[in-house]
Design an enzyme around this catalytic site. Structure first.
Site, PDB file in Angstrom:
ATOM      1  N   CYS A  46       0.848  -1.191   0.000  1.00  0.00           N
ATOM      2  CA  CYS A  46       0.000   0.000   0.000  1.00  0.00           C
ATOM      3  C   CYS A  46       0.887   1.246   0.000  1.00  0.00           C
ATOM      4  CB  CYS A  46      -0.844  -0.037   1.271  1.00  0.00           C
ATOM      5  SG  CYS A  46      -1.802   1.448   1.588  1.00  0.00           S
ATOM      6  N   THR A  48       0.771   3.383   2.158  1.00  0.00           N
ATOM      7  CA  THR A  48       1.190   3.485   3.563  1.00  0.00           C
ATOM      8  C   THR A  48       2.511   2.748   3.787  1.00  0.00           C
ATOM      9  OG1 THR A  48      -1.122   3.566   4.203  1.00  0.00           O
ATOM     10  CG2 THR A  48       0.428   3.012   5.936  1.00  0.00           C
ATOM     11  N   HIS A  51       5.269   4.899   2.715  1.00  0.00           N
ATOM     12  CA  HIS A  51       5.579   5.899   3.751  1.00  0.00           C
ATOM     13  C   HIS A  51       6.476   5.282   4.820  1.00  0.00           C
ATOM     14  CE1 HIS A  51       3.039   9.295   2.628  1.00  0.00           C
ATOM     15  NE2 HIS A  51       2.085   8.437   2.299  1.00  0.00           N
ATOM     16  N   CYS A 107     -17.709   3.536  18.243  1.00  0.00           N
ATOM     17  CA  CYS A 107     -18.132   2.197  17.810  1.00  0.00           C
ATOM     18  C   CYS A 107     -19.643   2.059  17.948  1.00  0.00           C
ATOM     19  CB  CYS A 107     -17.432   1.123  18.640  1.00  0.00           C
ATOM     20  SG  CYS A 107     -15.718   0.855  18.155  1.00  0.00           S
ATOM     21  N   ILE A 183      -6.410   3.885  -5.966  1.00  0.00           N
ATOM     22  CA  ILE A 183      -7.705   4.105  -5.306  1.00  0.00           C
ATOM     23  C   ILE A 183      -8.604   4.982  -6.179  1.00  0.00           C
ATOM     24  CG2 ILE A 183      -8.872   4.985  -3.241  1.00  0.00           C
ATOM     25  CD1 ILE A 183      -6.455   4.213  -1.610  1.00  0.00           C
ATOM     26  N   ASP A 203      -6.128  13.740 -13.562  1.00  0.00           N
ATOM     27  CA  ASP A 203      -4.788  13.466 -13.053  1.00  0.00           C
ATOM     28  C   ASP A 203      -3.876  14.587 -13.540  1.00  0.00           C
ATOM     29  OD1 ASP A 203      -3.460  11.115 -11.544  1.00  0.00           O
ATOM     30  OD2 ASP A 203      -2.004  11.577 -13.112  1.00  0.00           O
TER      31      ASP A 203
END
Ligand SMILES: [Zn+2]
Ligand SMILES: [Zn+2]
Length: 310
Positions: A46, A48, A51, A107, A183, A203
């Protein structure tokens, strides 16, 4: 059934530096109540994870050294903890990476993805760049039949796309997708599948991804050579789109979304910004009566249900 080993080798963020991963030995996780042990079939990489590889400020603040990373995954349940039916053994599952407490105000109101006591699998706690991992049984989502494990592991970002889109109207609506990373491209495809009237994909200059957007059904693809706001207004009778989704992380794109969304329309933002305080045309946001929403994770479980219906 195959024997489960007691130790395993796993990709671990071990050093306080860019890169800083090593293949280290860990015990195969032992199970707590209501958990399942999963044998990994596929884990995707991902943004992430990039990163974390780069070890930017966000990663340094959120990822403890020694963590096995990897959160977009699917696998087969090989053991269950107390409180989980043995009938789950053998099931192929994908993981919802937001682990919730199911017992806090967030939650209880149906927003477990922003649980006050939540942890993120493969970021804050050990994840799936490993042959085995443990997860709460409720986070191990059964995969609909006929889906290849290579694709099953990407339900996390596909869910992000659907969660972002569902922040505004979709069926019969005009939708702009800003930023055509994986995504954004999922969002183009999902918007069409969910009955959007017109999808405009934007884009900067990634021709490869812009071509994919076209193949996935975008009615119009815009790039750096266009005046984005003017083109979107032109394509929507001067009104702007009903629903703008921002996936690019560019402050300019964020400003464009606000200027090209219709009065009373919806701007949904999933991006993370390198500059955490980008300039926002606030007066236009106010006078256009826009709904600006930050998106994070996936709704448990309506996003997953929508994804599986599609
Ligand atoms: Zn992810
Ligand atoms: Zn909670």
């Amino acid at each position: 059934m195959s024997i489960i080993p007691t130790t395993m080798m796993a990709w671990t963020k071990t050093a306080d530096e860019r890169g800083g991963f090593s293949l280290s030995q860990h015990p195969v996780p032992s199970l707590e109540e209501n958990e399942v042990l999963v044998q990994t079939l596929a884990t995707s990489i991902c943004g992430t994870d990039i990163h974390i590889w780069k070890w930017d400020q966000w990663s340094r603040e959120n990822v403890p050294l020694g963590t096995i990373t990897g959160h977009e995954t699917c696998g087969k349940i090989v053991a269950v903890g107390d409180g989980v039916s043995e009938s789950r053994i053998g099931e192929t599952v994908a993981i919802e990476c937001h682990f919730a407490c199911w017992n806090c105000p967030r939650c209880n109101e149906g927003n477990a993805h922003i649980c006050e006591n939540g942890t993120i699998f493969g970021v804050e706690v050990n994840g799936a760049f490993a042959p085995y991992f443990s997860a709460p049984s409720v986070n191990a989502r059964t995969i609909p039949e006929g889906i290849d494990s290579k694709f099953a592991s990407i339900q996390d970002p596909l869910g992000n796309a659907i969660h972002t889109l569902t922040g505004g109207p979709i069926k019969g609506a005009t939708i702009a997708i800003h930023g055509l990373g994986p995504i954004g491209l999922f969002a183009v495809n999902a918007a069409k599948a969910m009955g959007a009237k017109k999808v405009i994909a934007i884009d900067w200059d990634n021709q490869y991804r812009m071509k994919i957007a076209e193949k996935l059904g975008a009615d119009m693809v815009l790039g750096k050579e266009h005046d984005i706001v003017a083109e979107i207004l032109l394509a929507t009778d001067g009104r702007g789109v009903d629903n703008s989704c921002e996936f690019s992380g560019s402050p300019k794109a964020l400003a464009n979304t606000i200027r090209s969304t219709r009065m009373g329309g919806y701007v949904n933002v999933l991006s993370v910004y390198g500059n955490p305080t980008p300039e926002i045309p606030m007066n236009e946001l106010v006078f256009r009566y826009l709904h600006l929403k930050g998106i994070n994770g996936r709704k448990m479980w309506s996003t997953w249900d929508t994804m599986h219906e599609l």
